[in-house]
Design an enzyme around this catalytic site. Structure first.
Site: not given
Ligand SMILES: NC(=O)C[C@H](N)C(=O)O
Length: 337
Positions: A34, A67, A294
């Protein structure tokens, strides 16, 4: 009578930024294929008429992006708008619709810099609204329910996904594709069911009104980048990031934030040249990095990110470095937030 009802309800503003919750696919069978960030906030609100039973809701489109493309300027823009609304007497709660890929970063950023105890809820979805069993409607309904609840005040920035109320500090996208994508190694704070919030835990770390950081005093964020640890890793990425101007490098380390012997000399050298080195862990279910375990952090003058994953460590380092360049101060901040 309607006017009396409106007066009783909380006033909630929804700030829309895009993401899958505003996404659209070609058919109802497309749950994963989408385009994100297609629908405006008015359409999202109109799609859930039940929101009006929870609160007096209005929307604002702050940006319209997926995002993964959010940058520091977007964080600042959103953060400043949230602060303005939080200061407004006629706003009781704020919801931010957001893509899920960097939702945990934005939620943590706001948790650090917003000086308010009003509820701030960040929400997204794993499926676009056009898909069968789309999760955005209920997630948004839950977000508005929590934003209008008095119980949510003073608990820091929250995330509502999959019926759970999570701390914006702790939560992380832990699975993709599935609607139960968001997890915290310390567990959710509560649940939201049929428009009611049920809290069981409180965040222990400093946030919002108890934070020493204030979005109103931040006009830019320093360059902080992340380099990944793995078998056969070289120091190329670390050096290139520093060369490009990184003020701090988050080492997304293996295991306990361990650092390959092929990389250690370069990180010691970068630290001598003023770059902060912050060790975190990229393990999937939640890391836990301690000083001088570590690696000799005292000797190297490095910082550890404790339980923050690399992307959250980047957020805290950027915010902290608007105030201090001192590694001991940075380490104090990493323990406290
Ligand atoms: N499920 C999502 O919202 C994924 C999308 N790629 C975003 O971070 O905008």
């Amino acid at each position: 009578k309607e006017a009396a009802q409106q007066q009783k309800l909380a006033n909630v503003v929804i700030l829309a930024t895009g993401g899958t919750i505003a996404g659209a696919g070609a058919s109802a069978a497309n749950s994963a294929t989408y385009q994100a960030a297609k629908l405006g906030i008015d359409k999202l609100i109109a799609g859930v008429p039940e929101l009006q039973d929870l609160a007096n809701v209005r929307g604002e489109q702050v940006m319209q992006i997926a995002s993964e493309s959010i940058g520091n300027d977007d964080l600042l823009k959103l953060g400043k708008r949230v602060a303005e609304l939080a200061d407004s007497k006629d706003v009781d709660g704020i919801v931010i619709t957001h893509g899920t890929d960097t939702l945990e970063e934005t939620a943590y950023f706001l948790n650090l810099v917003e000086k308010t105890d009003k509820p701030i809820i960040v929400v997204g979805s794993m499926r676009p609204g056009t898909a069968m069993s789309a999760d955005g409607m209920l997630n948004l309904y839950n977000a508005v329910a929590v934003a209008s609840s008095k119980d949510a005040r003073g608990k820091g920035v929250l995330v509502t996904m999959n019926d759970e109320i999570q701390s914006g500090r702790d939560v992380s996208k832990s699975v993709n594709i599935k609607t139960e994508a968001f997890k915290s190694q310390w567990g959710p704070l509560g649940m939201v069911v049929e428009g009611k919030s049920y809290f069981f835990r409180l965040p222990a770390k400093r946030h919002t009104v108890n934070s020493e950081f204030d979005i109103k005093q931040i006009s830019s964020l320093p360059a902080v980048d992340i380099a990944y640890g793995y078998g056969n890793v070289t120091d190329t990425a670390y050096k290139a990031l520093a060369q490009a101007g990184a003020k701090a490098i988050i080492h997304a380390g293996t295991g306990n934030g361990s650092v390959s012997s092929r990389v250690v000399p370069a990180l010691q050298e970068l630290r001598k040249n003023g770059v902060q080195i912050i060790r975190s862990s990229h393990v999937n279910q939640g890391g836990f990095v301690l000083r001088n375990a570590e690696q000799p952090d005292d000797k190297n003058d490095w910082v550890v990110a404790h339980d923050l994953n690399p992307q959250k460590a980047r957020i805290l380092a950027m915010v902290a470095m608007t105030k201090t360049q001192d590694s001991k101060e940075l380490q104090r901040i990493f323990w406290e937030y």
